[in-house]
Design a protein around this motif. Structure first.
Motif, PDB file in Angstrom:
ATOM      1  N   GLY A  55       0.812  -1.206   0.000  1.00  0.00           N
ATOM      2  CA  GLY A  55       0.000   0.000   0.000  1.00  0.00           C
ATOM      3  C   GLY A  55       0.844   1.254   0.000  1.00  0.00           C
ATOM      4  O   GLY A  55       2.021   1.240  -0.397  1.00  0.00           O
ATOM      5  N   TRP A  56       0.222   2.338   0.488  1.00  0.00           N
ATOM      6  CA  TRP A  56       0.837   3.665   0.457  1.00  0.00           C
ATOM      7  C   TRP A  56       0.510   4.382   1.765  1.00  0.00           C
ATOM      8  O   TRP A  56      -0.469   4.053   2.429  1.00  0.00           O
ATOM      9  N   TYR A  76       3.884  11.441  -0.168  1.00  0.00           N
ATOM     10  CA  TYR A  76       3.449  10.046  -0.028  1.00  0.00           C
ATOM     11  C   TYR A  76       4.656   9.135   0.128  1.00  0.00           C
ATOM     12  O   TYR A  76       5.796   9.537  -0.140  1.00  0.00           O
ATOM     13  N   GLY A  77       4.392   7.915   0.570  1.00  0.00           N
ATOM     14  CA  GLY A  77       5.431   6.898   0.710  1.00  0.00           C
ATOM     15  C   GLY A  77       4.814   5.532   0.465  1.00  0.00           C
ATOM     16  O   GLY A  77       3.602   5.413   0.263  1.00  0.00           O
ATOM     17  N   VAL A  78       5.658   4.514   0.485  1.00  0.00           N
ATOM     18  CA  VAL A  78       5.244   3.141   0.188  1.00  0.00           C
ATOM     19  C   VAL A  78       5.156   2.350   1.494  1.00  0.00           C
ATOM     20  O   VAL A  78       6.023   2.486   2.360  1.00  0.00           O
ATOM     21  N   LEU A  79       4.117   1.522   1.629  1.00  0.00           N
ATOM     22  CA  LEU A  79       4.029   0.595   2.770  1.00  0.00           C
ATOM     23  C   LEU A  79       4.396  -0.799   2.281  1.00  0.00           C
ATOM     24  O   LEU A  79       3.871  -1.265   1.260  1.00  0.00           O
ATOM     25  N   LEU A  80       5.292  -1.451   3.015  1.00  0.00           N
ATOM     26  CA  LEU A  80       5.719  -2.800   2.670  1.00  0.00           C
ATOM     27  C   LEU A  80       5.069  -3.806   3.623  1.00  0.00           C
ATOM     28  O   LEU A  80       4.687  -3.453   4.747  1.00  0.00           O
ATOM     29  N   GLU A  81       4.991  -5.055   3.131  1.00  0.00           N
ATOM     30  CA  GLU A  81       4.366  -6.115   3.936  1.00  0.00           C
ATOM     31  C   GLU A  81       5.069  -6.276   5.287  1.00  0.00           C
ATOM     32  O   GLU A  81       4.415  -6.468   6.311  1.00  0.00           O
ATOM     33  N   ASN A  82       6.391  -6.136   5.297  1.00  0.00           N
ATOM     34  CA  ASN A  82       7.116  -6.372   6.564  1.00  0.00           C
ATOM     35  C   ASN A  82       7.090  -5.173   7.518  1.00  0.00           C
ATOM     36  O   ASN A  82       7.750  -5.185   8.546  1.00  0.00           O
ATOM     37  N   SER A 157       8.357   6.435   6.612  1.00  0.00           N
ATOM     38  CA  SER A 157       7.625   5.183   6.917  1.00  0.00           C
ATOM     39  C   SER A 157       8.510   4.214   7.676  1.00  0.00           C
ATOM     40  O   SER A 157       9.691   4.076   7.363  1.00  0.00           O
ATOM     41  N   ALA A 158       7.915   3.515   8.626  1.00  0.00           N
ATOM     42  CA  ALA A 158       8.673   2.497   9.356  1.00  0.00           C
ATOM     43  C   ALA A 158       7.806   1.287   9.694  1.00  0.00           C
ATOM     44  O   ALA A 158       8.201   0.141   9.455  1.00  0.00           O
ATOM     45  N   VAL A 224      -4.150   2.271   2.368  1.00  0.00           N
ATOM     46  CA  VAL A 224      -3.533   3.606   2.368  1.00  0.00           C
ATOM     47  C   VAL A 224      -3.775   4.262   3.730  1.00  0.00           C
ATOM     48  O   VAL A 224      -4.922   4.330   4.196  1.00  0.00           O
ATOM     49  N   LEU A 225      -2.715   4.738   4.350  1.00  0.00           N
ATOM     50  CA  LEU A 225      -2.835   5.528   5.589  1.00  0.00           C
ATOM     51  C   LEU A 225      -2.977   6.988   5.166  1.00  0.00           C
ATOM     52  O   LEU A 225      -2.138   7.511   4.431  1.00  0.00           O
TER      53      LEU A 225
END
Ligand code: OOG
Ligand code: MG
Length: 258
Positions: A55-56, A76-82, A157-158, A224-225
């Protein structure tokens, strides 16, 4: 220059060390180049950590956050599964540099969203909304940056936790949804959905329209957050944070003691 910055940001994130913000050395770093750095940083992270994009996230979509960081435009930024934890699992601070937590509204889509889009189109593509806590962790010294630095750093993002009370967005007026943010049981801030660009779905339109400039879009199934509803708060080990949002329920993030 792009490759050097990608490598330095990846190293900072994976070794929990701060880096000096890159606009000091490269004052001409543009927003477009910053998003290219972010894209390459995420490709490298996916390869190295065997993970994938799910997601994002939006950053700096509320006045509270823009004033806190001195950056007056969304990112914006990218969300990763981990980066995701289930509610209730205890989160270790060992993999972060100087983490902070923010209460947010998460959107989960069941249709692709390509720009240009309007708020009603965003809501029509939304399967559910849910309360969320985002853990941000700038890789920059003292958590200070300019717009293009924070974009390159994947908008800080973290990590994130999404509550599992999923609600259809048409069942409530997200602008008026009241928010209570607690640290260790004490109220530390309050707010409402309208804190994010007047309506959290407006932040999603901004994202989708921005992504279309780079030939990208939000895919069905992605989360998306929409951005912090109030200022971010520094996390100490052993802290428990929760956010309750009227009509959406609540979510808790527990940080381990060691
Ligand atoms: C940038 C990311 C901000 C939000 O919700 O506003 C963000 C930062 O403040 O480090 O995630
Ligand atoms: Mg955030």
């Amino acid at each position: 220059m792009i490759d050097t910055i990608v490598q330095k940001l990846y190293h900072a994130q994976s070794n929990q060390v701060e880096v000096r913000k890159f606009t000091d050395e490269y004052p001409d770093l543009s927003t477009e180049t910053a998003y290219t750095i972010q894209e390459q940083l995420m490709e490298l992270t996916c390869q190295e950590q065997s993970t994938r994009q799910v997601g994002w996230k939006l950053g700096l979509t509320s006045k509270a956050k823009q004033e806190m960081m001195g950056v007056h435009e969304p990112t914006y930024g990218v969300l990763l599964e981990n980066m995701a934890s289930d509610e209730g699992s205890s989160i270790s601070l060992a993999s972060f540099i100087h983490p902070k937590v923010e209460p947010e509204i998460a959107f989960i889509f069941n249709k692709d969203l390509r720009g240009p889009v309007s708020v009603p189109e965003v809501l029509a593509a939304t399967a559910f909304v849910a309360p969320a806590l985002e853990i941000i962790d700038s890789r920059y010294e003292n958590f200070r940056f300019t717009l293009n630095d924070v974009i390159a750093d994947n908008s800080s993002s973290a990590h994130y936790v999404i509550g599992d009370s999923f609600v259809a967005p048409t069942d409530l007026d997200l602008r008026l949804a009241g928010m209570v943010f607690k640290q260790n049981g004490k109220i530390i801030d309050t707010g409402a959905g309208a804190a994010v660009m007047g309506h959290p779905a407006r932040a999603i339109t901004w994202l989708v329209n921005k992504l279309s400039e780079r030939g990208q879009y939000v895919k069905a199934g992605e989360v998306v957050l929409s951005g912090a509803l109030c200022g971010a708060v520094t996390i100490d080990s052993g802290d428990v944070f929760s956010v309750s949002i009227d009509g959406l329920g609540s979510v808790t993030a527990v940080f381990s003691k060691e």
